[in-house]
Design a protein around this motif. Structure first.
Motif, short mmCIF file in Angstrom:
data_model
loop_
_atom_site.label_atom_id
_atom_site.label_comp_id
_atom_site.label_asym_id
_atom_site.label_seq_id
_atom_site.Cartn_x
_atom_site.Cartn_y
_atom_site.Cartn_z
N VAL A 24 23.86 29.10 44.94
CA VAL A 24 23.51 28.86 43.37
C VAL A 24 23.23 27.52 43.38
O VAL A 24 22.14 26.99 42.62
CB VAL A 24 24.77 29.13 42.40
CG1 VAL A 24 24.37 28.93 41.03
CG2 VAL A 24 24.97 30.61 42.52
N LYS A 30 19.66 25.97 41.98
CA LYS A 30 19.63 24.88 40.85
C LYS A 30 18.91 23.76 41.10
O LYS A 30 18.14 23.25 40.38
CB LYS A 30 21.18 24.72 40.30
CG LYS A 30 21.23 24.10 39.14
CD LYS A 30 22.71 23.76 38.75
CE LYS A 30 22.91 22.96 37.66
NZ LYS A 30 23.27 23.20 36.44
N THR A 88 19.75 35.15 39.60
CA THR A 88 20.04 33.85 39.52
C THR A 88 19.28 32.74 38.92
O THR A 88 19.55 32.00 38.23
CB THR A 88 20.60 33.32 40.91
OG1 THR A 88 21.48 34.47 41.27
CG2 THR A 88 21.15 32.03 40.97
N LEU A 100 19.55 30.77 35.53
CA LEU A 100 19.39 29.15 35.73
C LEU A 100 18.37 28.54 34.72
O LEU A 100 18.39 27.52 34.07
CB LEU A 100 19.31 28.70 37.33
CG LEU A 100 20.50 28.74 38.10
CD1 LEU A 100 19.97 28.56 39.37
CD2 LEU A 100 21.53 28.11 37.64
N GLU A 113 19.58 28.78 31.39
CA GLU A 113 20.72 27.74 31.19
C GLU A 113 19.84 26.54 30.80
O GLU A 113 20.31 25.56 29.99
CB GLU A 113 21.40 27.75 32.53
CG GLU A 113 22.65 27.08 32.23
CD GLU A 113 23.61 27.17 33.40
OE1 GLU A 113 23.30 26.51 34.37
OE2 GLU A 113 24.47 28.08 33.64
N LYS A 114 18.73 26.30 31.67
CA LYS A 114 18.00 24.97 31.49
C LYS A 114 17.17 24.86 30.15
O LYS A 114 17.01 23.66 29.58
CB LYS A 114 17.03 24.91 32.60
CG LYS A 114 16.35 23.54 33.07
CD LYS A 114 15.10 23.72 33.89
CE LYS A 114 14.47 22.45 34.12
NZ LYS A 114 13.46 22.54 34.80
#
Ligand code: FES
Length: 61
Positions: free
Chosen positions: A15, A19, A52, A56, A59-60
């Motif tokens: 991960v 990322k 994933t 991500l 999340e960003k």
């Protein structure tokens, strides 16, 4: 998200590795694949890889 969690076993991609690619500007499965090779051998991780990436990116954002 656990950064040490392995996503692609064929190429040992975690991960955290994904990322890092997203932080340097990658946004698509194809870009992540060409940078990390994740999901390009047995392809068993592609669904997990896409999930994933989506998580991500969310999340960003
Ligand atoms: S586990 Fe990712 S290509 Fe095989």
């Amino acid at each position: 998200m656990d950064l040490n969690q392995k996503i692609c076993y064929c190429f040992n991609v975690t991960v955290g590795d994904i990322k890092k690619e997203i932080e340097s500007g990658s946004t698509t499965l194809q870009e992540i694949q060409s940078e990390t090779k994740a999901g390009t051998a047995c392809k068993g991780c592609v669904k997990r890889l896409q999930e994933t990436i989506d998580a991500l990116l969310a999340e960003k954002a």
